[in-house]
Design a protein around this motif. Structure first.
Motif, PDB file in Angstrom:
ATOM      1  N   UNK A 376       0.840  -1.194   0.000  1.00 13.53           N
ATOM      2  CA  UNK A 376       0.000   0.000   0.000  1.00 13.53           C
ATOM      3  C   UNK A 376       0.881   1.251   0.000  1.00 13.53           C
ATOM      4  N   UNK A 377       0.283   2.363  -0.379  1.00 16.17           N
ATOM      5  CA  UNK A 377       1.003   3.630  -0.362  1.00 16.17           C
ATOM      6  C   UNK A 377       1.427   4.003   1.055  1.00 16.17           C
ATOM      7  N   UNK A 378       2.581   4.625   1.155  1.00 13.79           N
ATOM      8  CA  UNK A 378       3.016   5.238   2.411  1.00 13.79           C
ATOM      9  C   UNK A 378       2.615   6.707   2.346  1.00 13.79           C
ATOM     10  N   UNK A 379       1.769   7.147   3.272  1.00 14.84           N
ATOM     11  CA  UNK A 379       1.236   8.511   3.241  1.00 14.84           C
ATOM     12  C   UNK A 379       2.360   9.558   3.306  1.00 14.84           C
ATOM     13  N   UNK A 380       3.541   9.155   3.831  1.00 13.02           N
ATOM     14  CA  UNK A 380       4.660  10.086   3.950  1.00 13.02           C
ATOM     15  C   UNK A 380       5.507  10.203   2.694  1.00 13.02           C
ATOM     16  N   UNK A 381       5.370   9.230   1.773  1.00 10.18           N
ATOM     17  CA  UNK A 381       6.153   9.268   0.532  1.00 10.18           C
ATOM     18  C   UNK A 381       5.327  10.029  -0.497  1.00 10.18           C
ATOM     19  N   UNK A 382       5.461  11.346  -0.469  1.00  7.43           N
ATOM     20  CA  UNK A 382       4.496  12.206  -1.156  1.00  7.43           C
ATOM     21  C   UNK A 382       4.816  12.368  -2.637  1.00  7.43           C
ATOM     22  N   UNK A 383       4.034  13.216  -3.275  1.00  5.01           N
ATOM     23  CA  UNK A 383       4.122  13.377  -4.722  1.00  5.01           C
ATOM     24  C   UNK A 383       5.489  13.888  -5.182  1.00  5.01           C
ATOM     25  N   UNK A 384       6.063  14.800  -4.416  1.00  2.00           N
ATOM     26  CA  UNK A 384       7.393  15.319  -4.756  1.00  2.00           C
ATOM     27  C   UNK A 384       8.426  14.187  -4.745  1.00  2.00           C
ATOM     28  N   UNK A 385       8.296  13.307  -3.770  1.00  2.00           N
ATOM     29  CA  UNK A 385       9.220  12.174  -3.671  1.00  2.00           C
ATOM     30  C   UNK A 385       8.995  11.183  -4.811  1.00  2.00           C
ATOM     31  N   UNK A 386       7.726  10.923  -5.112  1.00  2.66           N
ATOM     32  CA  UNK A 386       7.413  10.038  -6.242  1.00  2.66           C
ATOM     33  C   UNK A 386       8.002  10.600  -7.530  1.00  2.66           C
ATOM     34  N   UNK A 387       7.842  11.906  -7.713  1.00  2.00           N
ATOM     35  CA  UNK A 387       8.385  12.548  -8.922  1.00  2.00           C
ATOM     36  C   UNK A 387       9.905  12.427  -8.973  1.00  2.00           C
ATOM     37  N   UNK A 388      10.553  12.567  -7.807  1.00  2.00           N
ATOM     38  CA  UNK A 388      12.015  12.455  -7.751  1.00  2.00           C
ATOM     39  C   UNK A 388      12.451  11.055  -8.165  1.00  2.00           C
ATOM     40  N   UNK A 389      11.689  10.041  -7.739  1.00  2.00           N
ATOM     41  CA  UNK A 389      12.058   8.675  -8.134  1.00  2.00           C
ATOM     42  C   UNK A 389      11.723   8.419  -9.603  1.00  2.00           C
ATOM     43  N   UNK A 390      10.691   9.070 -10.104  1.00  2.00           N
ATOM     44  CA  UNK A 390      10.384   8.968 -11.545  1.00  2.00           C
ATOM     45  C   UNK A 390      11.568   9.455 -12.376  1.00  2.00           C
ATOM     46  N   UNK A 391      12.267  10.468 -11.868  1.00  2.00           N
ATOM     47  CA  UNK A 391      13.438  10.992 -12.588  1.00  2.00           C
ATOM     48  C   UNK A 391      14.591   9.980 -12.587  1.00  2.00           C
TER      49      UNK A 391
END
Length: 423
Positions: A376-391
């Protein structure tokens, strides 16, 4: 559920434009109406506006508007946001005078920290034990529950059984086996595998299947491991192999690539299962994302959507009353939403237990994969962090960058965000 609203709908893709739009206070013009009147219910008194992204399955918009029309205590209108800008439109609108009273999204700690979403503990606590505990956990901050899960959406690989049999390929359980299978399954116009058009759909599975996690229990980086580096290198090998469907007409959330024979294996969500079964019948199988390295484990990503109340809106109590009515009291609507327009797992045990469409065959297999391998999603791993990993995916899988260097860059961005959220 799938979304025509974004080529990568699943909570990873808050467009960076959102920040700029939000700062400017601009509102993207989208949806079938402006959210003020027109498509609402027959209620009297308060007028409520709810925001939904445009689901891909036929009948979804009509269903949500039908439920709203049955509500008698308020007039509820729906903004059905089409195009590829649901997230940016939502975030910009939340800072404007046209902010919705309630909206669907995913659990995000910054929404809680900024006071944007209302505490729903009082309406959820009486039925809390009927929800999947992970769905409660992923929406809970400091003992309070922000947001109510509507659907759970496991994601896994679909495959054409006949194609694997013809190529004498066993269902892969490791990333190495998946790479080998993609090579053997690539023939003429058929590519071995489709992982979505930019590979970001599987970015969290890359972490979990390598035996790592997004954040640890202390809210510190947990994804920067040797296993994840190994996985990135292997995905780069796969990406450059010529055995991957690239530039497909639709993205992973749409079943067309597998249904039309463009590939033998496709990443997708359980929502696509009815359309795939209709097209392919018994020639359809599923398997989890394979393990990476010796410390790895197979993984299934549990996406999904939740309903939130805008804590800064003018009708907080009325919005909460509507959310309670629809997403807690109206079990018939909840089962309809989860099983009539694509397949999803109802987050409530009592509804899941009576959902006959999910009891046997491939849907039951999907639920077993979700139960055995789901994350499941971790509520603390937010959109900015997801975007950073997308990079990281962009630079070291789609381009030939160094994975360690890409992860170092990602770490810096994630740590800035972690400091903001956790101090």
């Amino acid at each position: 559920m799938s979304a025509t609203s974004s080529s990568n709908w699943d909570r990873r893709s808050i467009l960076r434009a959102a920040a700029g739009m939000a700062a400017a206070g601009t509102l993207a013009a989208c949806g079938s109406n402006n959210g003020r009147g027109g498509s609402g219910g027959s209620g009297s008194g308060k007028h409520l506006v709810q925001y939904f992204h445009a689901y891909g399955e036929a009948g979804t918009e009509q269903a949500i508007k039908r439920y709203a029309a049955a509500y008698k205590k308020a007039d509820v209108s729906t903004s059905w946001i089409t195009g590829n800008n649901f997230e940016s439109a939502l975030f910009a609108t939340l800072l404007s005078s046209k902010a919705p009273d309630l909206f669907e999204f995913h659990p995000q700690l910054q929404l809680v920290k900024s006071g944007q979403v209302a505490d729903l503990s009082d309406i959820i606590n009486p039925v809390k034990d009927d929800f999947n505990p992970n769905d409660i956990k992923s929406h809970t901050v400091d003992g309070k529950i922000y947001g109510i899960r509507m659907i759970d959406d496991p994601q896994f690989f679909y495959y054409r059984k006949s194609m694997l049999e013809k190529a004498k390929v066993d269902v892969p359980t490791t990333l190495d086996e998946l790479i080998e299978a993609a090579a053997k399954l690539t023939t003429g116009k058929v590519k071995g595998i489709f992982l979505g058009n930019d590979f970001t759909a599987i970015q969290n599975n890359l972490i979990w299947s390598a035996g790592a996690d997004t954040l640890d229990a202390k809210n510190q980086i947990a994804y920067h491991t040797d296993g994840v580096v190994e996985g990135l290198k292997k995905l780069r090998t796969l990406f450059t192999s010529g055995n991957v469907l690239l530039g497909a007409p639709t993205d992973f959330w749409d079943p067309s690539s597998l249904n039309q024979g463009l590939c033998a294996i496709q990443w997708g969500g359980m929502w696509s299962m009815p359309a795939m079964q209709q097209a392919l019948g018994d020639d359809l199988g599923i398997f989890p994302f394979p393990k990476i390295g010796s410390a790895g484990k197979q993984s299934v990503y549990n996406g999904g959507w939740s309903m939130f109340v805008n804590a800064k809106g003018k009708n907080v109590d009325a919005a909460k009353e509507y959310v309670k009515w629809l997403w807690i009291d109206q079990k018939q609507y909840q089962e309809d939403w989860a099983t009539s327009y694509g397949f999803h797992i109802p987050p409530r045990t009592s509804i899941a237990n009576q959902a006959t469409k999910l009891k046997s065959g491939l849907p039951a297999e999907g639920i077993k994969l979700f139960t055995d391998y789901g994350h499941f999603d971790n509520i603390g791993f937010d959109q900015t962090m997801q975007n950073a990993f997308s990079e990281v995916i962009a630079s070291s899988v789609r381009k030939n960058g160094n994975p360690e260097a890409a992860l170092d860059t990602c770490d810096k961005k994630v740590n800035v965000e972690l400091k903001k959220l956790f101090g």
